[in-house]
Design an enzyme around this catalytic site. Sequence first.
Site, PDB file in Angstrom:
ATOM      1  N   GLY A  18       1.485   1.439   5.511  1.00 28.55           N
ATOM      2  CA  GLY A  18       0.811   1.616   4.257  1.00 28.55           C
ATOM      3  C   GLY A  18      -0.214   0.335   3.909  1.00 28.55           C
ATOM      4  O   GLY A  18      -0.068  -0.690   4.652  1.00 28.55           O
ATOM      5  N   ASP A 113       7.630  -3.278   9.676  1.00 34.21           N
ATOM      6  CA  ASP A 113       8.735  -3.463  10.843  1.00 34.21           C
ATOM      7  C   ASP A 113       8.353  -2.312  11.727  1.00 34.21           C
ATOM      8  O   ASP A 113       8.564  -2.385  12.904  1.00 34.21           O
ATOM      9  CB  ASP A 113      10.078  -3.218  10.088  1.00 34.21           C
ATOM     10  CG  ASP A 113      10.257  -1.933   8.883  1.00 34.21           C
ATOM     11  OD1 ASP A 113       8.997  -1.519   8.946  1.00 34.21           O
ATOM     12  OD2 ASP A 113      11.243  -1.763   8.412  1.00 34.21           O
ATOM     13  N   THR A 138       3.511  -6.411   4.580  1.00 35.65           N
ATOM     14  CA  THR A 138       4.463  -5.628   3.690  1.00 35.65           C
ATOM     15  C   THR A 138       4.467  -6.011   2.379  1.00 35.65           C
ATOM     16  O   THR A 138       4.827  -7.131   2.246  1.00 35.65           O
ATOM     17  CB  THR A 138       5.834  -5.336   4.147  1.00 35.65           C
ATOM     18  OG1 THR A 138       6.570  -4.662   3.387  1.00 35.65           O
ATOM     19  CG2 THR A 138       6.426  -6.477   4.665  1.00 35.65           C
ATOM     20  N   ILE A 139       3.855  -5.323   1.272  1.00 33.20           N
ATOM     21  CA  ILE A 139       4.021  -5.773  -0.005  1.00 33.20           C
ATOM     22  C   ILE A 139       5.489  -5.861  -0.581  1.00 33.20           C
ATOM     23  O   ILE A 139       5.778  -6.209  -1.452  1.00 33.20           O
ATOM     24  CB  ILE A 139       3.108  -5.078  -0.826  1.00 33.20           C
ATOM     25  CG1 ILE A 139       3.411  -3.742  -1.154  1.00 33.20           C
ATOM     26  CG2 ILE A 139       1.476  -5.372  -0.570  1.00 33.20           C
ATOM     27  CD1 ILE A 139       2.716  -2.918  -2.268  1.00 33.20           C
ATOM     28  N   ASP A 140       6.311  -5.096   0.130  1.00 33.92           N
ATOM     29  CA  ASP A 140       7.725  -5.010  -0.314  1.00 33.92           C
ATOM     30  C   ASP A 140       8.442  -6.553   0.088  1.00 33.92           C
ATOM     31  O   ASP A 140       9.550  -6.830  -0.221  1.00 33.92           O
ATOM     32  CB  ASP A 140       8.706  -4.302   0.741  1.00 33.92           C
ATOM     33  CG  ASP A 140       8.234  -2.646   0.484  1.00 33.92           C
ATOM     34  OD1 ASP A 140       7.493  -2.449  -0.549  1.00 33.92           O
ATOM     35  OD2 ASP A 140       8.591  -1.988   1.222  1.00 33.92           O
ATOM     36  N   MET A 184       7.916   0.193  -5.847  1.00 37.90           N
ATOM     37  CA  MET A 184       8.219   0.373  -4.362  1.00 37.90           C
ATOM     38  C   MET A 184       9.045  -0.893  -3.886  1.00 37.90           C
ATOM     39  O   MET A 184       9.065  -1.771  -4.209  1.00 37.90           O
ATOM     40  CB  MET A 184       6.952   0.584  -3.640  1.00 37.90           C
ATOM     41  CG  MET A 184       6.121  -0.446  -3.509  1.00 37.90           C
ATOM     42  SD  MET A 184       4.716   0.009  -2.296  1.00 37.90           S
ATOM     43  CE  MET A 184       5.303   0.025  -0.781  1.00 37.90           C
ATOM     44  N   ARG A 186      11.552   0.038  -1.063  1.00 40.53           N
ATOM     45  CA  ARG A 186      12.660   0.691   0.085  1.00 40.53           C
ATOM     46  C   ARG A 186      13.965   0.054  -0.218  1.00 40.53           C
ATOM     47  O   ARG A 186      14.645   0.159  -1.271  1.00 40.53           O
ATOM     48  CB  ARG A 186      12.291   0.450   1.520  1.00 40.53           C
ATOM     49  CG  ARG A 186      13.029   1.308   2.295  1.00 40.53           C
ATOM     50  CD  ARG A 186      12.047   1.918   3.463  1.00 40.53           C
ATOM     51  NE  ARG A 186      11.656   0.730   4.154  1.00 40.53           N
ATOM     52  CZ  ARG A 186      10.845   0.714   5.481  1.00 40.53           C
ATOM     53  NH1 ARG A 186      10.441   1.765   5.959  1.00 40.53           N
ATOM     54  NH2 ARG A 186      10.485  -0.352   6.038  1.00 40.53           N
TER      55      ARG A 186
END
Length: 230
Positions: A18, A113, A138-140, A184, A186
């Site tokens: 993303g 990942d 990843t902004i997560d 968001m 996950r």
Amino acid sequence: MAQDSAAPGKMAILVGGGPAPGINAVIAGAAREGLRNGLEVIGCLDGFKWLIEGDTSHTVNLTYEVVDRSRLRGGSALRTSRENPTKNPEGLDNVVGTLRKLGVSYLVTIGGDDTAFSASETARRAGSALRVAHVPKTIDNDLPLPGNMPTFGYNTAREVGGELVQNLVEDARTTSRWYIVVAMGRTAGHLALGIGVLSGSSLTIIPEEFGLTAPTLDSVCSIIEGSMLK
């Protein structure tokens, strides 16, 4: 022993997964480092997508001028996709074969990942013919990095998200209403928690609070209702 007078080699850069703030700055940084070391640098468009199909035409030359123009822009100058070459052996073989056709000796991948695993498997399949470096994206913020460093893009996403929710907080006070915001992440609650803290939200629910037990809709609603009552 005579030295090889040929060029040092060619480096390819691709982006998977993303979007995240700062991708073009990372592309520029990697490209400039390659160019400084005498490498020819190309960008593979749309992540692993065209490499999986054995297509060598979807590439762009990355010069100092090209990367400097895009460095401060949003999005990804190389676009991105979620194509995963590890889903079948043929796809992985095609990636290695296509990179070989392009004359690539060095590969830089930028992604989360899934992209990291694809890069690792590509390196394993190619052996000593290809050297691979991966840049976590990843902004997560759910990739373990040394020294608890955040992944690039996370801080920007947290700040922008926090500003948006701050506006909602004011709207809530003005209208005497409640707003529920879903962020968001996950299985990681870092972004949601960061937005909640920054915006001064009444409540932030993150998956880490539930341990190994999957939360039910009823349990989440009960927590929200309890916060409203308090």
